[in-house]
Structures are given as C-alpha cells and as structure tokens.
Design a protein around this motif. Structure first.
Motif, PDB file in Angstrom:
ATOM      1  N   UNK A 189       0.843  -1.197   0.000  1.00  0.00           N
ATOM      2  CA  UNK A 189       0.000   0.000   0.000  1.00  0.00           C
ATOM      3  C   UNK A 189       0.879   1.249   0.000  1.00  0.00           C
ATOM      4  N   UNK A 190       1.886   1.248   0.865  1.00  0.00           N
ATOM      5  CA  UNK A 190       2.801   2.391   0.965  1.00  0.00           C
ATOM      6  C   UNK A 190       3.532   2.603  -0.363  1.00  0.00           C
ATOM      7  N   UNK A 191       4.004   1.500  -0.908  1.00  0.00           N
ATOM      8  CA  UNK A 191       4.737   1.548  -2.177  1.00  0.00           C
ATOM      9  C   UNK A 191       3.845   2.118  -3.281  1.00  0.00           C
ATOM     10  N   UNK A 192       2.608   1.695  -3.302  1.00  0.00           N
ATOM     11  CA  UNK A 192       1.682   2.192  -4.318  1.00  0.00           C
ATOM     12  C   UNK A 192       1.538   3.708  -4.210  1.00  0.00           C
ATOM     13  N   UNK A 193       1.383   4.202  -2.978  1.00  0.00           N
ATOM     14  CA  UNK A 193       1.264   5.645  -2.780  1.00  0.00           C
ATOM     15  C   UNK A 193       2.516   6.367  -3.280  1.00  0.00           C
ATOM     16  N   UNK A 194       3.664   5.798  -2.971  1.00  0.00           N
ATOM     17  CA  UNK A 194       4.915   6.411  -3.416  1.00  0.00           C
ATOM     18  C   UNK A 194       4.970   6.534  -4.929  1.00  0.00           C
ATOM     19  N   UNK A 195       4.615   5.452  -5.602  1.00  0.00           N
ATOM     20  CA  UNK A 195       4.690   5.456  -7.064  1.00  0.00           C
ATOM     21  C   UNK A 195       3.679   6.446  -7.643  1.00  0.00           C
ATOM     22  N   UNK A 196       2.480   6.461  -7.052  1.00  0.00           N
ATOM     23  CA  UNK A 196       1.464   7.414  -7.520  1.00  0.00           C
ATOM     24  C   UNK A 196       2.009   8.839  -7.399  1.00  0.00           C
ATOM     25  N   UNK A 197       2.617   9.150  -6.257  1.00  0.00           N
ATOM     26  CA  UNK A 197       3.156  10.499  -6.060  1.00  0.00           C
ATOM     27  C   UNK A 197       4.257  10.804  -7.064  1.00  0.00           C
ATOM     28  N   UNK A 198       5.135   9.828  -7.276  1.00  0.00           N
ATOM     29  CA  UNK A 198       6.214  10.035  -8.249  1.00  0.00           C
ATOM     30  C   UNK A 198       5.663  10.355  -9.637  1.00  0.00           C
ATOM     31  N   UNK A 199       4.665   9.603 -10.036  1.00  0.00           N
ATOM     32  CA  UNK A 199       4.104   9.816 -11.368  1.00  0.00           C
ATOM     33  C   UNK A 199       3.399  11.166 -11.435  1.00  0.00           C
ATOM     34  N   UNK A 200       2.760  11.557 -10.339  1.00  0.00           N
ATOM     35  CA  UNK A 200       2.123  12.878 -10.310  1.00  0.00           C
ATOM     36  C   UNK A 200       3.166  13.980 -10.489  1.00  0.00           C
TER      37      UNK A 200
ATOM     38  N   UNK B 204      10.538  20.025 -11.686  1.00  0.00           N
ATOM     39  CA  UNK B 204       9.496  21.038 -11.860  1.00  0.00           C
ATOM     40  C   UNK B 204       8.225  20.626 -11.135  1.00  0.00           C
ATOM     41  N   UNK B 205       7.812  19.397 -11.328  1.00  0.00           N
ATOM     42  CA  UNK B 205       6.603  18.893 -10.681  1.00  0.00           C
ATOM     43  C   UNK B 205       6.704  19.008  -9.175  1.00  0.00           C
ATOM     44  N   UNK B 206       7.846  18.648  -8.653  1.00  0.00           N
ATOM     45  CA  UNK B 206       8.081  18.714  -7.216  1.00  0.00           C
ATOM     46  C   UNK B 206       7.958  20.136  -6.696  1.00  0.00           C
ATOM     47  N   UNK B 207       8.534  21.086  -7.446  1.00  0.00           N
ATOM     48  CA  UNK B 207       8.487  22.486  -7.012  1.00  0.00           C
ATOM     49  C   UNK B 207       7.055  23.009  -7.015  1.00  0.00           C
ATOM     50  N   UNK B 208       6.308  22.650  -8.075  1.00  0.00           N
ATOM     51  CA  UNK B 208       4.931  23.135  -8.175  1.00  0.00           C
ATOM     52  C   UNK B 208       4.078  22.546  -7.058  1.00  0.00           C
ATOM     53  N   UNK B 209       4.206  21.242  -6.868  1.00  0.00           N
ATOM     54  CA  UNK B 209       3.417  20.586  -5.828  1.00  0.00           C
ATOM     55  C   UNK B 209       3.791  21.105  -4.446  1.00  0.00           C
TER      56      UNK B 209
END
Lengths: 217, 217
Positions: A189-200, B204-209
């Motif tokens: 679950x934690x890993x999934x959140x991390x990857x989602x954030x990275x992609x965002x 860039x994404x990191x800075x914006x977020x």
DNA sequence: TGTACATCAGTGAACGCGCGTTCACTGATGTAC
DNA sequence: TGTACATCAGTGAACGCGCGTTCACTGATGTAC
C-alpha cells in the motif's frame, strides 16, 4: 529456419503433438517467481517440471532463449490487458494514473509470475531476450502517450514532450515494481502511494513545462 | 564467521598473501561488460583470468557472492565520487542536474565496468547481491535529497517530498542508464538530453506541488 | 471396412564439458633461540 | 649470524553433478487403397 512459424501445426500428415508449447510455458512459470529468474532456468529443469524427456523440449522451442522470449511476449500482452481494463474505468481525469498504478501493483502483489518476468529480466540475458523486453516496454509507452495526449486535450492543459513523459513514467513504474516484488505484503500500500506520487510529479512537471507552448506535439 | 572482516591482514605470523583481493576483482572486471553480467561469471572463469588455481579463490572470498558484493560496493563508491565532483562544479542552480547527469552518462560511455555492474545487477542474483545494490542506491538518494533541499532553499522555491523526489530521480536515471549501456556511442548525446528533460519534469513537478506548502520537510 | 504403409512425436541412453568444492601436499617466508 | 621449526598461501588432482545436445529407436496415429 522452418517455414512454419505459427504455433498451430499445419498437420498435413502424421501424428498430432501431445506436448504443447503451453505445457512447457506452464512448467517454466511454475519455476520462476520473485526469487528465481527465467535466465537461471535450465532446459532440463523445465523439462523435468513438465514431465517430459529433455530432448522433447526441442520439438517446441529451438532453445531456452526462444522460450524466454515467448514468456516475455506473453507477460507483456497480459499486463497490457490488465492496464487497459484499468484505463477503461476512468478515462478523462487524473485518476487514470492512480487506477493504472493500483492495478499494476495489485497484479504484482497477486504474485503474477508473468509480471515478475517482465519486470526483472530486462537487464540480463541474451540480446534477443533484452530486445523482447524492450519491445514490450515500447508498447506500453505508446499506449500511455496516447492517453496523455487525450488527457491534456480533455483538461485543456499543455503537454510537453508526450513521448518522453510516457517513457519516463513507464520506466519509473517498472523499476519501482521490480523493487516492490521483493517486499512483504504489508508494504504494498505504501509503495503504491509512493509510485502514484512520483508519477504525479512527472505529470505535473510536464503540464507546467508545456504551459508556455500549449502544444500537444 | 571470521572475526577478521578487514581486507588488511593482521599478519601475526606466517607468509603474506601474494594473491590479493584486488587481483581477483581486477580479473572479474576484465570479464564483465555490457554483454556480460557478474551473476553469469563462474568461479573457475575468474580464477583462470586471474592466473590462479580455482581453489586459491577461496583464500580471498568465501564464494562468488562475496566477490559480487565487493564489486557492487566498489562501483557505488566510484560513482558517488564522480557525481560528487560534478556537483562541486555547480552547486546552487539547476545546472547541477545537467552536470550530474552528463558526468553519469560520460562515465557510462567510457565503458566503466563498475558502473555497468551497478546498473544491471540489481534485479537478479542472490539476496545479498540485491541488498548490496539497494544499499548503494540509498546512498545516492540520501545525497541527492540533501542537494534538493539546498537547492530549494537557495532558490526560495517549495519542495514537495524531497525523499520521494530523490528516489524517483535516482531510480529513473539508473534505469535509463541501464538502457543506454547497450546503445551505440552516437546515441549517447540524445539519451543524455532525454534523461535531463525527464529529471527536469520531476524537479518542476516537485516544485509546483510544493508551492502551496513552501515546506522543505 | 480392412490392410499395408508412412509419418513423426516422444524417448532412453549416452556424450563430453565446465562447474564448485575437497583433499592432501609443498615449499617459501617469518619467528624463536 | 646461523639453525630449527611453524605457519600458511597457493597448488594439482580428483570428486560427483547437472548441464545441453546427439543418436538411433519405438510405436501410436493418420493416410492410401
């Protein structure tokens, strides 16, 4: 080189095979897993697992390399279908990111042997091997690129270098998946959140960098 | 388990070794490369290359796994030094991104065997093996995280999840590096640009977020 | 339907090979006196 | 300085093993008539 490259036998004469490519593939899949890579399998081992004589293997595959490529192609098809279904469920907003990644991680957690193969075998093995993995990655990148373009149009946001964006996302998700494979279940679950954030981060960065141009090419 | 884990012999008595760990490591490095992974090396092969009897290997390493871990640790140290030097050259602006990636890709192109090992062996091999690679990756992530924080403070920009950002960048750069390894020389410049752009997307994404929060934690 | 024949999927035995690991050893180097 | 001895780095030979690949084969299935 045989002229019959199709798995379906032409069967002009003689007996039908009792051992199928699928039997051998199934045996190989029983042997691989998070701690066992395709490139470490031996022909005799696979034959043993399939319950056939070692030399019977040659009736279906030229060598282990050909089997490995078949496995990778299968893995790619299977995963693309799963991600495709996740995509269908949410098409026009950013939740497509979360949905796809969740589907991906769930499949990984379900101990999908095919997925393990695809994530892990890209860096070792023969050239044919690596090319097969790369081909599957490119399929993913292409589909994701089209998605990103659709998304940008729907939201009227800019989109900077869609091809590069989808490549970055694909490669990052696959690497993170390869790491996640070895983790205990309660870390998923934690890993999934991390990857989602990275992609965002990537998607946000792409939109911002694309804002000045507002171009989708 | 021996109580003497240091490579330096205590030498209370007896003859000094004529074969050093370094000799064996050098032999192993001669054998690896873009098309040969450490995990595919055999003990006898390394011994042959080093010009020693197979069983002499055991005087220096317990087994091939221990050698592999030594190689990975060396690779990590070497690369961190190279990146560290690149970082020194440009500390306070975004060109640190470009500088570091260029240094990384140049080293890769220079056919640095140690680097090949670090990029490629993370997904196969024993657990000890994978953990060694992961340990090196975490070192990189830590150093990069501090850099990102410094950068954000200098530029008065926000910074969202620095740990996750540095992890995303590290993993992405390493994967792209593993792909680049197999490419012909004339593709390196293009590849470098691609990776620079990808990392800019993340930054860039990191800075914006992070803008809404302006927090550096 | 019945018979003779051809096909070829699958096999058992054997091959030579390189592997990791072990054993008992040898002989150069360092230490004690 | 000289001598006797202990240490132990490195070795050569041998082990049993699993490997990929080959060969000549067998016998069930399909085809021709």
């Amino acid at each position: 080189m045989s002229t019959n490259l199709s798995p379906v036998q032409v069967a002009t004469a003689g007996r039908k095979p009792m051992i199928s490519r699928e039997d051998i593939i199934a045996a190989a899949l029983k042997l691989v897993g998070p701690h066992r890579s395709v490139s470490s399998l031996s022909l005799r081992e696979v034959a043993r697992e399939a319950g056939i004589a070692p030399n019977s293997f040659y009736r279906q595959f030229r060598d282990m390399d050909e089997l490995a490529v078949a496995l990778i192609d299968l893995a790619g098809q299977s995963l693309r279908q799963i991600i495709g279904e996740a995509r269908q469920r949410s098409r026009t907003d950013l939740s497509v990111v979360r949905g796809s990644i969740e589907a991906f991680m769930a499949q990984l957690r379900a101990d999908d042997r095919l997925l393990h193969i695809l994530l892990r075998e890209g860096t070792v093995g023969s050239d044919a091997f690596k090319q097969a993995v790369d081909r599957q990655l490119v399929y993913f990148e292409d589909e994701l690129r089209l998605d990103l373009i659709r998304l940008a149009e729907a939201n009227h946001t800019g989109l900077f270098e869609p091809a590069l964006t989808s490549k970055a996302i694909t490669r990052l998700v696959f690497t993170m998946g390869a790491t996640a494979m070895d983790l205990p279940d309660d870390k998923y679950a934690e890993m999934t959140e991390q990857v989602v954030t990275m992609v965002r981060m990537i998607v946000t960065g792409t939109q911002v960098l694309g804002e000045s141009t507002k171009s989708v090419r």
